[in-house]
Design an enzyme around this catalytic site. Structure first.
Site, mmCIF file in Angstrom:
data_model
loop_
_atom_site.group_PDB
_atom_site.id
_atom_site.type_symbol
_atom_site.label_atom_id
_atom_site.label_comp_id
_atom_site.label_asym_id
_atom_site.label_seq_id
_atom_site.Cartn_x
_atom_site.Cartn_y
_atom_site.Cartn_z
ATOM 1 C CB SER A 20 -0.910 0.015 1.227
ATOM 2 O OG SER A 20 -1.615 -1.193 1.324
HETATM 3 C C1 LIG Z 1 -3.466 -4.126 -0.131
HETATM 4 S S1 LIG Z 1 -2.964 -5.762 0.178
HETATM 5 C C2 LIG Z 1 -2.307 -5.654 1.830
HETATM 6 C C3 LIG Z 1 -1.064 -4.833 1.997
HETATM 7 C C4 LIG Z 1 -0.231 -5.284 3.175
HETATM 8 N N1 LIG Z 1 -0.815 -4.979 4.448
HETATM 9 C C5 LIG Z 1 1.212 -4.806 3.100
HETATM 10 O O1 LIG Z 1 1.693 -4.228 4.048
HETATM 11 O O2 LIG Z 1 1.845 -5.070 2.073
HETATM 12 C C6 LIG Z 1 -4.506 -6.597 0.494
HETATM 13 C C7 LIG Z 1 -4.334 -8.059 0.829
HETATM 14 O O3 LIG Z 1 -5.553 -8.545 1.376
HETATM 15 C C8 LIG Z 1 -5.615 -9.915 1.061
HETATM 16 N N2 LIG Z 1 -6.971 -10.444 1.302
HETATM 17 C C9 LIG Z 1 -8.071 -10.312 0.532
HETATM 18 N N3 LIG Z 1 -9.105 -10.972 1.084
HETATM 19 C C10 LIG Z 1 -8.662 -11.521 2.236
HETATM 20 C C11 LIG Z 1 -9.248 -12.313 3.245
HETATM 21 N N4 LIG Z 1 -10.522 -12.697 3.184
HETATM 22 N N5 LIG Z 1 -8.479 -12.690 4.280
HETATM 23 C C12 LIG Z 1 -7.177 -12.325 4.373
HETATM 24 N N6 LIG Z 1 -6.556 -11.587 3.435
HETATM 25 C C13 LIG Z 1 -7.288 -11.178 2.378
HETATM 26 C C14 LIG Z 1 -5.172 -9.949 -0.389
HETATM 27 O O4 LIG Z 1 -4.807 -11.252 -0.791
HETATM 28 C C15 LIG Z 1 -4.034 -8.951 -0.371
HETATM 29 O O5 LIG Z 1 -2.800 -9.591 -0.206
#
Ligand SMILES: C[S@@+](CC[C@H](N)C(=O)[O-])C[C@H]1O[C@@H](n2cnc3c(N)ncnc32)[C@H](O)[C@@H]1O
Length: 385
Positions: free
Chosen positions: A94
């Site tokens: 992000s």
């Molecule tokens: C914007 S990224 C997160 C960025 C992260 N916090 C970082 O520091 O790099 C969003 C993440 O949410 C995950 N995601 C989506 N649905 C999810 C779920 N139901 N449970 C856990 N993770 C999920 C995606 O696979 C993705 O990797």
């Protein structure tokens, strides 16, 4: 390199990197968490540029990593493997300003236990683990490959939060209660488990958006009675929690092989399609017009059609935009009059003096959730038919 690595100026200038996070920011460099192949984005998170490959262009890679922009790291749930853009970004690092703004909203203190949903690259989990200790941080990621890479990134950074593969909607009951819950993917509905697993007085910080569009960070305080309530603090554009993605049926599903205007009813409107495309306007419309999304079809001469579709494929509306016009042609079809609903939402907004996002808030309780204006006892009326 012609730029300073790990230089916090951009966050400090933006006011997002508060002094209590400066030490973690310096100790946990983003570069340890970003894969070699990335698609840098623009600040509002809505578009990506072409692939940047560290092996081929390390200068461009470092520049992207130390810019205040989001970096797409996975497309199409991992099915996309080429160099071009995939259809939908599904994991990313992000934008730093957003990371630190959300951490500021999270208001952690020594000894707090934090649940993060969406480990992604592991950077945010690493920052939390550095600040609070790995034993106090649980991060859940749905995608096993993404999680595995994050664990390796964290290991290289010398950090060890509990990083788990699972459906973040369920939280992690075995480690509850948490003082803080933070989601780094957006929701349209706050999962019940997040409220149940936060201690009374705890905070939930989560990007919350409507199906129609527009998204803001909800900062909810958990009450003694199992409710969570609080305002929206800032604009955001996160990728959606996988299980809550809006169904967007193909556009052929609407006209069903017929020529426009098909069986649609014609009318005219003075509401310009150009006036309802802003992020906040989309949010307001989405609050009143659930189960709907939009698409713009441009014709190259400045004119375009704004289509509104119901996700159940039964209703659609088209509004034709012409640059000099003061009246626009509308066609509506199906049991819902989607343009009428859109106009009613805009009228409601006007009648309430066009409130900004910071006047809105969210309540989550046993009955579901409600967005409110001004105070929790003023829920937004649903105007859909
Ligand atoms: C914007 S990224 C997160 C960025 C992260 N916090 C970082 O520091 O790099 C969003 C993440 O949410 C995950 N995601 C989506 N649905 C999810 C779920 N139901 N449970 C856990 N993770 C999920 C995606 O696979 C993705 O990797």
């Amino acid at each position: 390199m012609g730029f300073a690595r790990n230089q916090p100026d951009y966050e400090v200038k933006a006011g997002a990197l508060t002094s209590d996070w400066l030490g973690s920011f310096q100790a946990v460099p983003r570069e340890l968490f970003v894969p070699d192949r990335i698609w840098p984005g623009i600040a509002d998170g809505t578009r990506q540029t072409g692939l940047v490959d560290r092996a081929k262009d390390p200068e461009a890679w470092f520049e992207a990593v130390y810019s205040d922009i989001p970096l797409t790291t996975q497309w199409d749930d991992g099915r996309h493997s080429g160099n071009g853009l995939g259809t939908m970004p599904t994991s990313s690092s992000s934008m730093p300003r957003m990371v630190f703004s959300m951490l500021a909203d999270l208001d952690v203190a020594d000894g707090h236990r934090v649940l993060e949903i969406g480990t992604g690259t592991g950077w945010n989990a690493g920052l939390l683990a550095h600040r609070l200790g790995g034993a106090n941080v649980v991060s859940v990621e749905y995608d096993a490959d993404v999680s595995m890479a994050a664990v390796e990134n964290l290991r290289r950074a010398g950090l060890a939060p509990l990083a788990l593969v699972g459906d973040g909607r369920l939280g992690h009951p075995a480690s509850a209660p948490f003082d803080r819950v933070i989601a780094t993917c957006s929701v349209g509905e706050v999962p019940r488990a997040w409220v149940e697993q936060a201690r009374p007085g705890g905070l939930i910080v989560a990007p919350w958006g409507t199906e129609y569009g527009g998204e803001y960070i909800a900062r909810l305080v958990v009450g003694n009675d199992g409710t969570a309530n609080g305002p929206f603090t800032r604009s955001s554009a996160f990728m959606r929690l996988r299980q809550q993605r809006t169904e967007r049926p193909p556009f052929e599903a609407y006209l069903k092989g017929q020529e426009w205007p098909s069986d649609g009813t014609r009318s005219t409107t003075t509401l310009s399609p150009a006036d309802i495309g802003g992020w906040l306007a989309q949010f307001v419309i989405g609050l009143h017009v659930p189960g709907a999304f939009w698409r713009v079809e441009r014709y190259g001469d400045g004119t375009y059609t704004l289509w509104t579709y119901s996700t159940d494929t039964r209703s659609w509306a088209s509004a034709g935009y012409e640059p000099e016009a003061t009246e626009y042609t509308v066609v509506q079809s199906g049991p819902r009059r989607l343009w009428d609903e859109t106009e009613a939402a805009c009228l409601w907004w006007e009648e309430n003096s066009r409130p900004g996002f910071d006047r809105f808030g969210l309540t989550v309780d046993g009955e579901g959730e409600r967005v409110w204006l001004g105070s929790p006892d003023q829920p937004i009326p649903c105007l859909s038919t």
